[in-house]
Design a protein around this motif. Structure first.
Motif, PDB file in Angstrom:
ATOM      1  N   MET A   1      84.551  35.242  69.499  1.00 29.79           N
ATOM      2  CA  MET A   1      83.832  36.315  68.829  1.00 29.79           C
ATOM      3  C   MET A   1      82.483  36.491  69.535  1.00 29.79           C
ATOM      4  O   MET A   1      81.733  35.546  69.681  1.00 29.79           O
ATOM      5  CB  MET A   1      83.619  35.956  67.349  1.00 29.79           C
ATOM      6  N   ARG A   2      82.238  37.729  69.965  1.00 25.64           N
ATOM      7  CA  ARG A   2      80.977  38.049  70.618  1.00 25.64           C
ATOM      8  C   ARG A   2      80.162  38.952  69.700  1.00 25.64           C
ATOM      9  O   ARG A   2      80.703  39.877  69.092  1.00 25.64           O
ATOM     10  CB  ARG A   2      81.214  38.738  71.949  1.00 25.64           C
ATOM     11  N   LEU A   3      78.862  38.674  69.616  1.00 21.90           N
ATOM     12  CA  LEU A   3      77.946  39.480  68.808  1.00 21.90           C
ATOM     13  C   LEU A   3      76.692  39.770  69.615  1.00 21.90           C
ATOM     14  O   LEU A   3      76.345  39.028  70.534  1.00 21.90           O
ATOM     15  CB  LEU A   3      77.569  38.734  67.529  1.00 21.90           C
ATOM     16  N   SER A   4      76.009  40.840  69.237  1.00 20.75           N
ATOM     17  CA  SER A   4      74.730  41.193  69.853  1.00 20.75           C
ATOM     18  C   SER A   4      73.600  40.855  68.904  1.00 20.75           C
ATOM     19  O   SER A   4      73.725  41.036  67.688  1.00 20.75           O
ATOM     20  CB  SER A   4      74.679  42.687  70.167  1.00 20.75           C
ATOM     21  N   MET A   5      72.511  40.361  69.479  1.00 20.57           N
ATOM     22  CA  MET A   5      71.337  40.037  68.674  1.00 20.57           C
ATOM     23  C   MET A   5      70.091  40.602  69.343  1.00 20.57           C
ATOM     24  O   MET A   5      70.111  40.956  70.518  1.00 20.57           O
ATOM     25  CB  MET A   5      71.193  38.529  68.476  1.00 20.57           C
ATOM     26  N   VAL A   6      69.006  40.664  68.574  1.00 19.59           N
ATOM     27  CA  VAL A   6      67.694  41.057  69.070  1.00 19.59           C
ATOM     28  C   VAL A   6      66.799  39.825  68.984  1.00 19.59           C
ATOM     29  O   VAL A   6      66.710  39.184  67.925  1.00 19.59           O
ATOM     30  CB  VAL A   6      67.087  42.200  68.230  1.00 19.59           C
ATOM     31  N   VAL A   7      66.125  39.488  70.091  1.00 16.84           N
ATOM     32  CA  VAL A   7      65.203  38.353  70.112  1.00 16.84           C
ATOM     33  C   VAL A   7      63.883  38.774  69.462  1.00 16.84           C
ATOM     34  O   VAL A   7      63.277  39.768  69.863  1.00 16.84           O
ATOM     35  CB  VAL A   7      64.959  37.853  71.556  1.00 16.84           C
ATOM     36  N   GLU A   8      63.459  38.008  68.450  1.00 17.64           N
ATOM     37  CA  GLU A   8      62.177  38.247  67.786  1.00 17.64           C
ATOM     38  C   GLU A   8      61.133  37.200  68.176  1.00 17.64           C
ATOM     39  O   GLU A   8      59.939  37.443  68.062  1.00 17.64           O
ATOM     40  CB  GLU A   8      62.344  38.198  66.266  1.00 17.64           C
ATOM     41  N   ARG A  16      55.445  35.137  66.952  1.00 16.92           N
ATOM     42  CA  ARG A  16      56.635  35.501  66.187  1.00 16.92           C
ATOM     43  C   ARG A  16      56.551  36.974  65.797  1.00 16.92           C
ATOM     44  O   ARG A  16      55.577  37.414  65.187  1.00 16.92           O
ATOM     45  CB  ARG A  16      56.725  34.641  64.930  1.00 16.92           C
ATOM     46  N   TYR A  17      57.601  37.693  66.159  1.00 18.24           N
ATOM     47  CA  TYR A  17      57.693  39.108  65.847  1.00 18.24           C
ATOM     48  C   TYR A  17      58.790  39.341  64.821  1.00 18.24           C
ATOM     49  O   TYR A  17      59.643  38.496  64.613  1.00 18.24           O
ATOM     50  CB  TYR A  17      58.030  39.915  67.116  1.00 18.24           C
ATOM     51  N   ALA A  18      58.757  40.515  64.190  1.00 18.94           N
ATOM     52  CA  ALA A  18      59.830  40.930  63.286  1.00 18.94           C
ATOM     53  C   ALA A  18      60.362  42.266  63.790  1.00 18.94           C
ATOM     54  O   ALA A  18      59.594  43.144  64.191  1.00 18.94           O
ATOM     55  CB  ALA A  18      59.315  41.068  61.862  1.00 18.94           C
ATOM     56  N   TRP A  19      61.672  42.405  63.782  1.00 20.87           N
ATOM     57  CA  TRP A  19      62.348  43.629  64.192  1.00 20.87           C
ATOM     58  C   TRP A  19      62.593  44.454  62.944  1.00 20.87           C
ATOM     59  O   TRP A  19      63.397  44.086  62.085  1.00 20.87           O
ATOM     60  CB  TRP A  19      63.671  43.265  64.874  1.00 20.87           C
ATOM     61  N   ARG A  23      61.831  48.496  65.892  1.00 23.45           N
ATOM     62  CA  ARG A  23      60.580  48.184  66.584  1.00 23.45           C
ATOM     63  C   ARG A  23      60.152  46.760  66.278  1.00 23.45           C
ATOM     64  O   ARG A  23      60.484  46.213  65.235  1.00 23.45           O
ATOM     65  CB  ARG A  23      59.473  49.134  66.114  1.00 23.45           C
ATOM     66  N   LEU A  24      59.372  46.195  67.191  1.00 23.80           N
ATOM     67  CA  LEU A  24      58.825  44.856  66.987  1.00 23.80           C
ATOM     68  C   LEU A  24      57.415  44.943  66.431  1.00 23.80           C
ATOM     69  O   LEU A  24      56.628  45.793  66.849  1.00 23.80           O
ATOM     70  CB  LEU A  24      58.751  44.088  68.312  1.00 23.80           C
ATOM     71  N   ALA A  25      57.099  44.030  65.517  1.00 24.89           N
ATOM     72  CA  ALA A  25      55.740  43.913  64.988  1.00 24.89           C
ATOM     73  C   ALA A  25      55.393  42.424  64.950  1.00 24.89           C
ATOM     74  O   ALA A  25      56.186  41.610  64.474  1.00 24.89           O
ATOM     75  CB  ALA A  25      55.666  44.506  63.588  1.00 24.89           C
ATOM     76  N   LEU A  26      54.222  42.081  65.466  1.00 18.90           N
ATOM     77  CA  LEU A  26      53.763  40.696  65.430  1.00 18.90           C
ATOM     78  C   LEU A  26      53.494  40.306  63.980  1.00 18.90           C
ATOM     79  O   LEU A  26      52.767  41.001  63.278  1.00 18.90           O
ATOM     80  CB  LEU A  26      52.499  40.522  66.268  1.00 18.90           C
TER      81      LEU A  26
END
Length: 129
Positions: A1-8, A16-19, A23-26
């Motif tokens: 099983m392959r999945l895509s993720m976003v690095v935060e 540490r950021y939040a998606w 968009r990313l926000a610190l």
């Protein structure tokens, strides 16, 4: 099983950021992350109602990187806020990378490493919703 993720939160970085909404926000400056930490967009963890947390094993990736990986396990936590482990095909985690990840969580959360089959079954249940 392959999945895509976003690095935060990049491996080795204290930032540490939040998606949110694409968009990313610190959100914090904390101890450096032992792994690339982020989320699986659109897949909700019922334990907290947030997008599912994921870890990408391997070298540091910049925040905002969207990366695809094979589901190779899961960090099970007593509060249900489990973390999926992803890695590039044929790439194995560095020495101590998984142990460092387990040590990152407070002992009261009783972190345990589950294998790929258990992780895939859990994700399949979320996808069936």
């Amino acid at each position: 099983m392959r999945l895509s993720m976003v690095v935060e939160w990049s491996k080795g970085s204290p930032f540490r950021y939040a998606w949110k909404e694409g968009r990313l926000a610190l959100v914090a400056v904390d101890q450096p992350a032992p792994v690339n930490y982020g989320l699986i967009p659109g897949l909700i963890n019922p334990a907290d109602g947030e997008e599912l947390d994921a870890v990408y094993l391997g070298p540091p990736l910049p925040p905002g990187t969207q990366v695809e990986g094979e589901v190779v396990g899961m960090v099970w936590l007593a509060d249900g806020d489990h973390k999926l482990l992803l890695e590039a095909e044929g790439q194995k985690p560095g020495p101590g990378e998984v142990q460092g990840l387990l040590a990152w969580f407070h002992p009261s959360r009783n972190p345990r490493l589950l294998g790929p089959g258990e992780a895939r079954n859990w994700v399949s249940g979320l996808l069936r919703g």
